[in-house]
Design a protein around this motif. Structure first.
Motif, mmCIF file in Angstrom:
data_model
loop_
_atom_site.group_PDB
_atom_site.id
_atom_site.type_symbol
_atom_site.label_atom_id
_atom_site.label_comp_id
_atom_site.label_asym_id
_atom_site.label_seq_id
_atom_site.Cartn_x
_atom_site.Cartn_y
_atom_site.Cartn_z
ATOM 1 N N LEU A 122 39.975 30.455 46.310
ATOM 2 C CA LEU A 122 39.530 30.954 47.618
ATOM 3 C C LEU A 122 39.112 29.827 48.555
ATOM 4 C CD1 LEU A 122 37.636 34.246 46.770
ATOM 5 C CD2 LEU A 122 39.411 33.970 48.512
ATOM 6 N N LYS A 123 38.660 28.718 48.009
ATOM 7 C CA LYS A 123 38.331 27.576 48.864
ATOM 8 C C LYS A 123 39.584 27.074 49.577
ATOM 9 C CE LYS A 123 34.198 25.776 46.570
ATOM 10 N NZ LYS A 123 33.609 24.638 45.814
ATOM 11 N N ALA A 124 40.712 27.172 48.875
ATOM 12 C CA ALA A 124 41.976 26.742 49.474
ATOM 13 C C ALA A 124 42.491 27.763 50.477
ATOM 14 C CB ALA A 124 43.021 26.506 48.384
ATOM 15 N N GLN A 125 42.297 29.059 50.182
ATOM 16 C CA GLN A 125 42.771 30.132 51.067
ATOM 17 C C GLN A 125 41.698 31.222 51.169
ATOM 18 O OE1 GLN A 125 46.674 31.651 50.131
ATOM 19 N NE2 GLN A 125 47.657 29.742 50.704
ATOM 20 N N PRO A 126 40.688 30.989 52.006
ATOM 21 C CA PRO A 126 39.552 31.924 52.077
ATOM 22 C C PRO A 126 39.896 33.302 52.615
ATOM 23 C CG PRO A 126 39.386 30.220 53.772
ATOM 24 C CD PRO A 126 40.498 29.812 52.868
ATOM 25 N N LYS A 127 41.053 33.461 53.250
ATOM 26 C CA LYS A 127 41.433 34.767 53.801
ATOM 27 C C LYS A 127 42.563 35.418 53.007
ATOM 28 C CE LYS A 127 39.982 33.636 58.520
ATOM 29 N NZ LYS A 127 40.387 33.566 59.945
ATOM 30 N N ASN A 128 42.716 35.008 51.771
ATOM 31 C CA ASN A 128 43.761 35.570 50.921
ATOM 32 C C ASN A 128 43.240 36.858 50.279
ATOM 33 O OD1 ASN A 128 45.423 36.095 48.515
ATOM 34 N ND2 ASN A 128 46.363 34.116 48.983
ATOM 35 N N GLY A 129 43.815 37.980 50.678
ATOM 36 C CA GLY A 129 43.349 39.270 50.193
ATOM 37 C C GLY A 129 43.460 39.416 48.688
ATOM 38 N N ALA A 130 44.537 38.874 48.103
ATOM 39 C CA ALA A 130 44.717 38.971 46.653
ATOM 40 C C ALA A 130 43.622 38.212 45.911
ATOM 41 C CB ALA A 130 46.093 38.434 46.267
ATOM 42 N N TYR A 131 43.251 37.032 46.431
ATOM 43 C CA TYR A 131 42.214 36.237 45.774
ATOM 44 C C TYR A 131 40.851 36.922 45.906
ATOM 45 C CZ TYR A 131 45.693 32.437 45.900
ATOM 46 O OH TYR A 131 46.822 31.680 45.752
ATOM 47 N N LEU A 132 40.577 37.497 47.072
ATOM 48 C CA LEU A 132 39.316 38.225 47.263
ATOM 49 C C LEU A 132 39.252 39.435 46.331
ATOM 50 C CD1 LEU A 132 39.232 38.014 51.146
ATOM 51 C CD2 LEU A 132 37.473 37.075 49.632
ATOM 52 N N ASP A 133 40.387 40.096 46.158
ATOM 53 C CA ASP A 133 40.454 41.229 45.223
ATOM 54 C C ASP A 133 40.150 40.762 43.805
ATOM 55 O OD1 ASP A 133 41.219 43.871 44.188
ATOM 56 O OD2 ASP A 133 43.009 42.838 43.460
ATOM 57 N N SER A 134 40.741 39.622 43.413
ATOM 58 C CA SER A 134 40.499 39.084 42.064
ATOM 59 C C SER A 134 39.017 38.820 41.844
ATOM 60 C CB SER A 134 41.284 37.778 41.866
ATOM 61 O OG SER A 134 42.668 37.994 41.926
ATOM 62 N N LEU A 135 38.354 38.221 42.845
ATOM 63 C CA LEU A 135 36.934 37.906 42.703
ATOM 64 C C LEU A 135 36.100 39.177 42.641
ATOM 65 C CD1 LEU A 135 34.861 35.679 42.450
ATOM 66 C CD2 LEU A 135 34.744 35.555 44.949
ATOM 67 N N GLY A 136 36.429 40.139 43.498
ATOM 68 C CA GLY A 136 35.708 41.412 43.456
ATOM 69 C C GLY A 136 35.854 42.094 42.109
ATOM 70 N N TRP A 137 37.064 42.070 41.562
ATOM 71 C CA TRP A 137 37.309 42.708 40.268
ATOM 72 C C TRP A 137 36.582 41.967 39.144
ATOM 73 C CZ3 TRP A 137 38.055 47.317 39.267
ATOM 74 C CH2 TRP A 137 38.693 47.797 38.111
ATOM 75 N N ALA A 138 36.477 40.642 39.283
ATOM 76 C CA ALA A 138 35.736 39.855 38.292
ATOM 77 C C ALA A 138 34.254 40.240 38.294
ATOM 78 C CB ALA A 138 35.896 38.365 38.584
ATOM 79 N N TYR A 139 33.679 40.411 39.495
ATOM 80 C CA TYR A 139 32.273 40.841 39.579
ATOM 81 C C TYR A 139 32.093 42.240 38.983
ATOM 82 C CZ TYR A 139 31.036 36.895 42.628
ATOM 83 O OH TYR A 139 30.775 35.649 43.133
ATOM 84 N N TYR A 140 33.078 43.098 39.204
ATOM 85 C CA TYR A 140 33.009 44.450 38.644
ATOM 86 C C TYR A 140 32.974 44.395 37.116
ATOM 87 C CZ TYR A 140 34.682 49.072 37.170
ATOM 88 O OH TYR A 140 34.823 50.282 36.545
#
Length: 527
Positions: A404-422
């Motif tokens: 995400l540091k490389a692509q902070p607006k990447n929806g797939a990466y944000l989804d991955s992080l959200g799912w990891a927190y879940y």
């Protein structure tokens, strides 16, 4: 495709040729009278002239031995006594150029340019030194100065090179018309014997800048000037394709293949054109030809990575994942640079994921990030793989955060992080991670309208007890899944989740009614 002119690196030969002009100094003491004119100031006292000459000869002998440092040291001493000597300035420029000290070489050539403002070779050399140093605007100025100078027949070769390099620099800087004018000057001055090659250079430059209409014009001139040059058909196919003139594109492609029937690049290009005009039969025919040529090349031990990648892509599109994997595994046997090797491991990770060989997926991803720790696609993929398998969650969060540091607006990466927190919330039974998960998923859906993200949001809402919001998210996921081919299993899962929430809501309403009725009965029984 062939190159018709030297690349910028060959400019070194031109510089050395110029700098070596006049290296006729001190072959012997008896040559003294002949070499004496090296002094720029003839009015110097005799002892100063003698000393200057002595330093010059010493520097010259060191130069013959290619001892550039000592040569430069003595030439510098000579220059201190006679700062207007062209020969000393040339020799110093030569020494510093050979030592890789281009800035110093430039300074001495600039002094020569001041002394000889109308000498072609001086401006040509200064321009090429600027070009080597990446000072393209300065190089353009000096190449323009050079072309305005009077030239001898000996200079014609260098003038052709000047105009060629000037054209390239103009086009590189986006000044296409000025570049084309330089190429045309080469034709007008008869500096080249084959105009088709010049037209090709202009057309190629326009093509690289995505100026397709101008590129087409010049490739047509190439074809007219020399119909036997097959690369004209190649580029004309690409130009007509880009302009949606598919009929002409197909004709040019076929003309090219008449001369080069085993050129897989053109067969593949034609397959894509037939796809665009919905001619599936001819598209499949061209794909088969491409596949057959690539298979033969790969079996013969091709060293071209593009052939392996494309053949694997074709097998993958045919759902022959095992074949696709075998091709890329064989690719490991040929010499690869670091970046290509990284791409090989990453592609294998994707292919093994499709074949559900998850241990191999992890292995290939580890190799990918080892070769390139900042490869954000691999960091996200490996992190998401950990999340899906509910392991190494902290490492997964670190990897995905790095992506995400490389692509902070990447929806797939944000989804991955959200799912990891879940997943972390489930494992550690901490609701604060659910809140963090929901925040990332809400952010993700702003950048990517994907069904997986809505499904994940629904799961988080459900875990937080927000059933109405969960229903909305699942319904949105259901609509999007219906638009994607072969997602029947996903639709069944979504339907099951919606039915479960429906039953829970129904049960909650039943319990609420029972509770209300019970209270009413109790109240009616009170005196």
């Amino acid at each position: 495709m062939r190159c018709f002119f030297p690349n910028p690196g060959s400019v070194v030969l031109g510089i050395i040729a110029f700098l070596c002009i006049g290296l006729l100094g001190c072959h012997s003491i008896t040559a003294r009278q002949e070499a004496q004119p090296l002094a720029g100031n003839k009015n110097q006292p005799l002892d100063v002239q003698e000393k200057t000459y002595s330093y010059f000869c010493t520097g010259y002998f060191y130069m013959l031995e290619k001892n550039w440092e000592d040569a430069a040291r003595y030439f510098e001493k000579a220059l201190q006594l006679d700062n207007s000597s062209e020969k000393i300035l040339r020799h110093l420029a030569t020494c510093y150029f050979q030592l890789g000290k281009n800035e110093k070489a430039v300074n001495f050539i600039k002094k020569l340019a001041e002394m000889k403002p109308h000498e072609f070779n001086v401006h040509y050399t200064l321009a090429t030194l600027y070009e080597i140093g990446g000072k393209y605007q300065d190089a353009i100025v000096e190449y323009e100065n050079a072309r305005r100078c009077k030239i001898t027949k000996l200079d014609h070769v260098f003038l052709a090179d000047t105009l060629y390099r000037l054209a390239n620099l103009y086009m590189q800087e986006g000044m296409m018309e000025k570049g084309a004018e330089c190429y045309k000057s080469m034709l007008d001055m008869k500096l080249v014997n084959e105009p088709a090659k010049i037209y090709y250079e202009i057309g190629r430059r326009y093509f690289e800048k995505n100026d397709i209409k101008n590129a087409l014009e010049y490739f047509l001139l190439v074809k007219k000037a020399d119909p036997n040059l097959n690369f004209a058909n190649f580029y004309l196919t690409l130009c007509y394709d880009a302009l949606n003139d598919y009929s002409h594109a197909i004709n040019e492609g076929k003309a090219f293949l008449e001369k080069e029937p085993n050129n897989w690049i053109m067969h593949f290009a034609l397959s894509d054109i037939y796809r665009k005009i919905h001619d599936e039969s001819k598209r499949n025919e061209e794909i088969e030809k491409t596949q057959e040529i690539l298979r033969k090349n790969v079996d013969a031990g091709s060293k071209n990575p593009k052939e392996y990648f494309l053949l694997s892509q074709i097998y993958r599109s045919q759902h022959r994942i095992g074949k696709a994997i075998a091709v890329i595994e064989n690719m490991k046997l040929i010499p690869l640079d670091k970046e290509t090797s990284r791409d090989v491991h990453f592609l294998l990770a994707n292919l093994y994921y499709e074949s559900q060989e998850f241990d191999r997926v992890e292995e290939e991803l580890y190799m990918t990030v080892k070769l390139d720790p900042d490869f954000h696609e691999a960091n996200n993929f490996l992190g998401y793989l950990f999340v899906e398998n509910n392991k190494n969650l902290d490492e997964a969060i670190r990897l995905i955060s790095k992506a995400l540091k490389a692509q902070p607006k990447n929806g797939a990466y944000l989804d991955s992080l959200g799912w990891a927190y879940y997943k972390k919330a489930q494992k550690e039974r901490k609701d604060n991670y659910l809140v963090m998960a929901l925040e990332k998923l809400r952010e993700a859906v702003q950048f990517a309208e994907e069904p997986d993200i809505y499904e994940h949001m629904g799961d988080v809402y459900y875990s937080l007890g927000y059933w109405d919001e969960a229903i909305k998210a699942f319904e949105e996921a259901k609509v999007l899944y219906k638009e994607i081919f072969n997602h029947g299993t996903k639709l069944k899962n979504i339907t099951a989740k919606l039915e479960k929430i429906g039953r829970l809501i129904s049960l909650e309403e039943t319990i609420l009614k029972v509770t209300v009725n019970h209270r009413e009965v109790e109240n009616s029984n009170q005196p």
